[in-house]
Motif scaffolding. Structure first.
Motif, PDB file in Angstrom:
ATOM      1  N   ASN A   1     -19.600 -49.076  24.677  1.00 32.63           N
ATOM      2  CA  ASN A   1     -18.558 -50.082  23.860  1.00 32.63           C
ATOM      3  C   ASN A   1     -19.225 -50.487  22.666  1.00 32.63           C
ATOM      4  O   ASN A   1     -20.163 -50.925  22.447  1.00 32.63           O
ATOM      5  CB  ASN A   1     -18.216 -51.446  24.919  1.00 32.63           C
ATOM      6  CG  ASN A   1     -16.972 -51.197  25.328  1.00 32.63           C
ATOM      7  OD1 ASN A   1     -15.987 -50.506  24.905  1.00 32.63           O
ATOM      8  ND2 ASN A   1     -16.623 -52.244  26.216  1.00 32.63           N
ATOM      9  N   ASP A   2     -18.385 -50.445  21.786  1.00 34.50           N
ATOM     10  CA  ASP A   2     -18.836 -50.899  20.260  1.00 34.50           C
ATOM     11  C   ASP A   2     -17.705 -51.181  19.553  1.00 34.50           C
ATOM     12  O   ASP A   2     -16.886 -50.293  19.524  1.00 34.50           O
ATOM     13  CB  ASP A   2     -19.774 -49.899  19.433  1.00 34.50           C
ATOM     14  CG  ASP A   2     -20.603 -50.854  18.742  1.00 34.50           C
ATOM     15  OD1 ASP A   2     -20.889 -52.118  18.488  1.00 34.50           O
ATOM     16  OD2 ASP A   2     -21.419 -49.964  17.811  1.00 34.50           O
TER      17      ASP A   2
ATOM     18  N   TYR B   1     -17.366 -56.631  13.777  1.00 33.42           N
ATOM     19  CA  TYR B   1     -17.121 -58.142  13.986  1.00 33.42           C
ATOM     20  C   TYR B   1     -17.290 -58.412  12.386  1.00 33.42           C
ATOM     21  O   TYR B   1     -17.736 -57.869  11.381  1.00 33.42           O
ATOM     22  CB  TYR B   1     -18.160 -58.786  14.935  1.00 33.42           C
ATOM     23  CG  TYR B   1     -18.515 -58.203  16.124  1.00 33.42           C
ATOM     24  CD1 TYR B   1     -17.582 -58.901  17.103  1.00 33.42           C
ATOM     25  CD2 TYR B   1     -19.064 -57.414  16.440  1.00 33.42           C
ATOM     26  CE1 TYR B   1     -17.747 -58.417  18.473  1.00 33.42           C
ATOM     27  CE2 TYR B   1     -19.251 -56.676  17.936  1.00 33.42           C
ATOM     28  CZ  TYR B   1     -18.328 -57.417  18.791  1.00 33.42           C
ATOM     29  OH  TYR B   1     -18.433 -56.994  20.005  1.00 33.42           O
TER      30      TYR B   1
ATOM     31  N   THR C   1     -22.226 -54.245  16.079  1.00 27.57           N
ATOM     32  CA  THR C   1     -22.800 -55.068  17.035  1.00 27.57           C
ATOM     33  C   THR C   1     -24.224 -55.182  16.726  1.00 27.57           C
ATOM     34  O   THR C   1     -24.703 -56.298  16.641  1.00 27.57           O
ATOM     35  CB  THR C   1     -22.796 -54.714  18.548  1.00 27.57           C
ATOM     36  OG1 THR C   1     -21.388 -54.498  18.921  1.00 27.57           O
ATOM     37  CG2 THR C   1     -23.133 -55.832  19.478  1.00 27.57           C
TER      38      THR C   1
ATOM     39  N   LEU D   1     -22.628 -53.807  25.209  1.00 27.72           N
ATOM     40  CA  LEU D   1     -21.468 -54.458  26.163  1.00 27.72           C
ATOM     41  C   LEU D   1     -20.970 -53.636  27.103  1.00 27.72           C
ATOM     42  O   LEU D   1     -20.549 -52.452  26.887  1.00 27.72           O
ATOM     43  CB  LEU D   1     -20.536 -55.196  25.084  1.00 27.72           C
ATOM     44  CG  LEU D   1     -21.452 -56.259  24.235  1.00 27.72           C
ATOM     45  CD1 LEU D   1     -20.409 -56.930  23.117  1.00 27.72           C
ATOM     46  CD2 LEU D   1     -22.324 -57.270  24.917  1.00 27.72           C
TER      47      LEU D   1
ATOM     48  N   SER E   1     -16.920 -61.190  22.008  1.00 27.35           N
ATOM     49  CA  SER E   1     -16.451 -59.923  22.087  1.00 27.35           C
ATOM     50  C   SER E   1     -15.243 -60.065  23.192  1.00 27.35           C
ATOM     51  O   SER E   1     -14.570 -59.033  23.292  1.00 27.35           O
ATOM     52  CB  SER E   1     -17.548 -59.441  22.903  1.00 27.35           C
ATOM     53  OG  SER E   1     -18.809 -58.962  22.096  1.00 27.35           O
TER      54      SER E   1
ATOM     55  N   GLN F   1     -12.479 -60.441  20.924  1.00 28.23           N
ATOM     56  CA  GLN F   1     -12.214 -58.963  19.941  1.00 28.23           C
ATOM     57  C   GLN F   1     -12.131 -57.745  20.432  1.00 28.23           C
ATOM     58  O   GLN F   1     -11.157 -56.974  20.191  1.00 28.23           O
ATOM     59  CB  GLN F   1     -13.596 -58.717  19.502  1.00 28.23           C
ATOM     60  CG  GLN F   1     -13.728 -57.927  18.312  1.00 28.23           C
ATOM     61  CD  GLN F   1     -12.598 -58.194  16.884  1.00 28.23           C
ATOM     62  OE1 GLN F   1     -13.163 -58.963  16.172  1.00 28.23           O
ATOM     63  NE2 GLN F   1     -11.280 -57.861  17.114  1.00 28.23           N
ATOM     64  N   TYR F   2     -12.467 -57.598  21.825  1.00 30.17           N
ATOM     65  CA  TYR F   2     -12.168 -56.419  22.722  1.00 30.17           C
ATOM     66  C   TYR F   2     -10.901 -56.184  23.076  1.00 30.17           C
ATOM     67  O   TYR F   2     -10.390 -55.259  23.473  1.00 30.17           O
ATOM     68  CB  TYR F   2     -13.077 -56.301  23.939  1.00 30.17           C
ATOM     69  CG  TYR F   2     -14.361 -55.490  23.448  1.00 30.17           C
ATOM     70  CD1 TYR F   2     -14.848 -55.718  22.133  1.00 30.17           C
ATOM     71  CD2 TYR F   2     -15.396 -55.186  24.404  1.00 30.17           C
ATOM     72  CE1 TYR F   2     -16.193 -55.104  21.940  1.00 30.17           C
ATOM     73  CE2 TYR F   2     -16.445 -54.464  24.205  1.00 30.17           C
ATOM     74  CZ  TYR F   2     -16.991 -54.592  22.739  1.00 30.17           C
ATOM     75  OH  TYR F   2     -18.152 -54.233  22.679  1.00 30.17           O
TER      76      TYR F   2
END
Length: 429
Positions: free
Chosen positions: A153-154, A157, A279, A352, A375, A378-379
């Motif tokens: 996951n990335d 931000y 991240t 993450l 996160s 944001q995700y």
């Protein structure tokens, strides 16, 4: 630009049973099979390909492979690691050589068209789908079917310098692009920083990533129902925003030559109040060996508009099974092992999780409370780069056209009109 990897599978113990199914009148045929011969027949060997950099380390993956083999002694796994830059070509050329493959989000449609990936739609339960961030899961889909499991996951931000905002009297972190521009003007007018914002807008994939993100926040998209929709008002508005931020002296003009590491360097040296990055920059900007702004680093969701509260480009990667694999069940078992909550919880410091529920786990949250909290929100606003087989060619042309607008050599409207015409004529086949 990358930081990712994960999975689990089941092995069939039928080989020993099948040995007793063949009838024969000869004593040799009915003689008991040696244990070592039986184990040899049951043994399965998998080849898996991963990337060297970012996300889960080689050591973590090798440790997981050893643990998987210990739990499944009849399944052997040979892991190959290559640089990210070589990964796609290795799969395209030798896809049949690998059972399990790490693939980047924009590659799914291309690999499916090339008949490289196994359909795993029926292998992921509704409960599992509901616990995975939709933006991450959708990157593994093509034509309504699922072709792998999200693993790394990335996303990008908004990073900000707390001290600079405090000096400028800015109490709230910008939540919209308008607020970001207003805050940047205040910072510039008060001579706190000459160019408040820094981006990775070099003519490279980094630019495609940022334009996808910004256009998404304005409600834009580049492809709809498989057809190019590049010159829409939303996309033009997004590009106009980018161009104007340079003209107004708010975006560092060198951004048009910067990649992500350049952005990190500028922000970490205290020469920017705002930066958009992956991240990894959070820890490095707080490392005294790498940064002059330790303790001053804030992280927030990417700003949005009235149409979308936020949008961030998916930089994640997933694990897929080769359609040519002779051991798809065992391969899936390995993928399940790597993408399991147990594995992802253990390695949450490195990458993450894909699982929503783990973001409420105290052990995961404790690895980096501020990042985890941001996160979680944001995700929920992940956008994927155009999910089409011709993404590579499209991205190359998009970089050229958008860069021309950023250099003020074309208006946003003309840049995207010309790009639309070229994509329709030469690429979207």
């Amino acid at each position: 630009m990358k930081k990712k990897l994960a999975a689990v599978l089941n092995v069939c113990a039928a080989a020993g049973l099948l040995a007793g199914c063949a009838a024969s009148t000869t004593p040799a045929a009915t003689a008991p099979e040696k244990k070592e011969d039986s184990q040899k027949k049951e043994s399965v060997s998998l080849n898996a390909i991963f990337m060297k950099q970012a996300g889960y380390s080689e050591e973590a993956i090798k440790e997981a492979v050893d643990a998987f083999i210990k739990a499944n002694p009849n399944i052997k796994v040979e892991a190959t690691f290559v640089p990210y830059e070589a990964l796609e070509q290795k799969i395209l050329v030798g896809g049949g050589s690998y059972d399990v493959m790490l693939i980047d989000a924009p590659w799914t449609a291309k690999f499916v068209k090339a008949n490289l990936l196994l359909d795993v739609t029926g292998k992921v339960s509704d409960a599992e789908r509901g616990d995975i961030f939709e933006g991450a899961l959708s990157a593994m889909r093509a034509d309504g079917k699922l072709y792998g499991m999200p693993w790394l996951n990335d996303v990008k931000y908004l990073f900000y310098n707390k001290e600079m905002l405090e000096k400028a009297g800015i109490a709230e972190v910008p939540k919209t692009w308008d607020e970001l521009i207003a805050a940047s003007k205040t910072l510039k007018e008060k001579k706190i920083v000459e160019h408040p914002i820094v981006w990775s807008w070099k003519q490279a994939e980094a630019l495609s990533v940022d334009f996808t993100m910004i256009a998404g926040s304005f409600g834009g998209e580049f492809v709809k129902d498989g057809k190019p929709t590049i010159q829409t008002p939303e996309n033009v508005e997004a590009l106009a925003f980018m161009q104007k931020s340079i003209k107004d002296g708010l975006t560092n003009p060198s951004s048009v030559e910067y990649l992500e590491e350049d952005v990190r360097g500028v922000f970490s040296s205290g020469k920017a109040a705002f930066a958009l990055n992956w991240t990894y920059m959070y820890d490095m900007a707080n490392d005294p060996k790498e940064s002059k702004v330790v303790g001053k680093v804030g992280i927030a969701a990417v700003p949005g508009t009235a149409k979308k509260p936020s949008a961030t480009t998916n930089g994640g990667m997933g694990l897929a099974i080769s359609k040519k694999s002779k051991h798809p069940d065992e391969s899936w078992k390995f993928i399940q092992f790597l993408s399991s909550k147990e594995f992802q919880k253990k390695h949450a410091q490195s990458a993450l999780p894909i699982w929503k529920s783990l973001f409420n786990d105290s052990a995961v949250a404790g690895t980096n409370p501020q990042l985890i909290e941001v996160s979680k929100k944001q995700y929920e606003h992940i956008v994927n780069r155009a999910q089409v087989p011709w993404y590579g060619q499209f991205s190359t042309e998009l970089q050229v056209s958008v860069h021309q607008a950023l250099l003020d050599k074309a208006t946003p409207q003309k840049a995207l009109d010309d790009l639309q015409a070229k994509v329709v004529k030469d690429i979207a086949k």
